[in-house]
Design a protein around this motif. Structure first.
Motif, short mmCIF file in Angstrom:
data_model
loop_
_atom_site.label_atom_id
_atom_site.label_comp_id
_atom_site.label_asym_id
_atom_site.label_seq_id
_atom_site.Cartn_x
_atom_site.Cartn_y
_atom_site.Cartn_z
N SER A 1 0.83 -1.20 0.00
CA SER A 1 0.00 0.00 0.00
C SER A 1 0.86 1.24 0.00
CB SER A 1 -0.89 0.02 1.24
OG SER A 1 -1.96 -0.87 1.04
N TYR A 2 0.51 2.19 -0.81
CA TYR A 2 1.24 3.45 -0.87
C TYR A 2 0.24 4.58 -0.65
CZ TYR A 2 4.73 0.66 -3.40
OH TYR A 2 5.64 -0.29 -3.78
N LYS A 3 0.67 5.59 0.11
CA LYS A 3 -0.25 6.71 0.36
C LYS A 3 0.41 8.01 -0.07
CE LYS A 3 -3.21 8.39 4.14
NZ LYS A 3 -4.28 8.82 3.27
N GLY A 4 -0.25 8.69 -0.98
CA GLY A 4 0.29 9.96 -1.47
C GLY A 4 -0.19 11.14 -0.65
N GLU A 5 0.32 12.32 -1.02
CA GLU A 5 -0.09 13.53 -0.31
C GLU A 5 -0.93 14.40 -1.22
OE1 GLU A 5 3.65 15.07 0.87
OE2 GLU A 5 3.96 13.47 2.34
N LYS A 6 -1.43 15.47 -0.65
CA LYS A 6 -2.22 16.42 -1.44
C LYS A 6 -1.36 16.96 -2.58
CE LYS A 6 -4.53 20.91 -1.02
NZ LYS A 6 -4.21 21.21 -2.39
N SER A 7 -1.98 17.07 -3.75
CA SER A 7 -1.23 17.56 -4.91
C SER A 7 -0.82 19.02 -4.72
CB SER A 7 -2.11 17.43 -6.15
OG SER A 7 -1.58 18.20 -7.18
N PRO A 8 0.48 19.33 -4.84
CA PRO A 8 0.92 20.72 -4.63
C PRO A 8 0.42 21.66 -5.71
CG PRO A 8 2.77 19.29 -5.22
CD PRO A 8 1.58 18.42 -5.12
#
Lengths: 114, 269
Positions: free
Chosen positions: B18-25
């Protein structure tokens, strides 16, 4: 079995069309003879060669031929081993021929001999 | 008998990551976190395939291909897929998204519903890696129908065609050979590569066969029909219509196949 698909395609459709009136006639004919004994039915076939025995013979011939070519498509679709496929094609033709011949002979025997 | 079992090492048994990204800059909208479940396979490693989860912000993503590129850029550079034109012209990014074959570049995020997005390779093709499949057989079948003009005329200038003759090719020539149709067809799954040269050519190759059969300039109709007159090559089409319902270019291979069958019957009269 693989070549000349068009002849097969046409035969399948023509026999299907022929079976529509034959099957409808057969169902209604049987329904109207619901309470008949075996002797009544034999008399019904033998007594009406043109309106019963011949349509019945056509139903048997067209029906078994249609069954054979329909099953051929299913065998070609689902059987992946070439040897088994060849064997089933042979068996399919054999069963249709024998069953058709027995049915046809029965109609002839009832109409002309019995 | 019927081959119902999957080839060795093709079942999804390995545990996915599982990978969790962040809010798109680059997005000025509220974050819209969505999970993509992507089929991961590396046949060379000998391990079974797995499904990895990637959660990314899609508030500024319009197409599924953009989301895949974001995943590769920001979360996991090993995710492998083909892509090129990103506008539905090259056919490279054909894959199975939420259960239907389509082009990732023309599949909008707004068409993916509100839940997770499942991305798998084109069905029933050998997987090279992740979403990349080996389409050699598919291309061979396209080559087999001789997809080029064969004319005995040798005009001084061009081959003349009327507007009506040209219109017959509309809906046929636009095919980009993405393989969405053929790989969505159950009959192609079972019979696309059978044995002893018994093989169903599949909707894509047959659509192209019909394209050349309909071409007023082509003189090899009879030979083309001879080649197709075969229980397997053409007549394994059982009018399932998956091809037509998935075609990302809106073409109708099923109708083209019916057209070939009609030509066959008319020729047999």
């Amino acid at each position: 079995m693989a070549k000349h698909g068009t002849a097969h395609f046409i035969a399948q459709r023509i026999t299907a069309l022929a079976l529509v009136p034959l099957a409808i006639w057969f169902v209604f004919a049987l329904l109207s003879h619901g309470g008949d004994t075996r002797a009544d039915l034999m008399e019904w076939i033998a007594g009406h060669p043109w309106s019963v025995a011949i349509p019945l013979a056509m139903l048997v011939l067209v029906g078994f031929y249609h069954m054979r070519i329909g099953l051929e498509v299913i065998i070609d679709d689902y059987i992946h081993k070439p040897d088994l496929r060849g064997m089933l094609h042979f068996l399919n033709t054999f069963v249709a021929l024998v069953a058709g011949a027995i049915a046809l002979w029965s109609i002839i025997a009832i109409t002309l001999i019995a | 008998m019927v081959e119902l079992t999957l080839p060795r090492n093709s079942k999804i048994t390995a545990k996915g990551k599982s990978y969790k990204g962040e809010k798109s800059p680059s997005s000025d909208k509220a974050p819209d976190m969505r999970t993509f479940k992507i089929y991961r396979s590396d046949p060379d490693s000998g391990e079974n395939p797995r499904v990895d989860s990637y959660e990314i912000d899609v508030s500024d993503v319009s197409m599924v291909l953009d989301a895949l590129i974001r995943i590769k850029d920001t979360l996991d550079p090993t995710v492998t897929f083909r892509r090129s034109c990103r506008e539905g012209v090259c056919g490279s990014c054909a894959m199975n998204i939420n259960g239907a074959n389509t082009l990732a570049c023309t599949k909008g995020m707004d068409e993916c519903g509100s839940g997770d997005v499942a991305i798998y390779p084109l069905p029933h093709q050998p997987v090279v890696k992740d979403l990349v499949t080996d389409l050699s057989k598919f291309y061979e079948q396209h080559a087999a129908i001789e997809p080029f003009l064969q004319s005995r005329d040798e005009p001084e200038q061009e081959h003349i065609q009327s507007h009506e003759q040209r219109e017959k090719l509309d809906g046929l020539y636009e095919c980009i050979l993405c393989a969405c149709c053929s790989t969505s067809c159950p009959s192609y799954w079972w019979n696309g590569d059978k044995d002893d040269g018994n093989e169903y050519l599949g909707p894509a190759a047959l659509l192209q066969a019909y394209r050349w059969l309909q071409d007023s300039r082509d003189d090899e109709k009879s030979r083309r029909l001879d080649y197709l007159d075969d229980n397997f090559r053409l007549y394994r089409c059982h009018t399932i219509f998956n091809c037509t319902s998935v075609c990302p270019k809106g073409l109708n291979p099923a109708e083209a196949i019916a057209g070939i069958k009609r030509m066959m019957v008319e020729r047999a009269k």
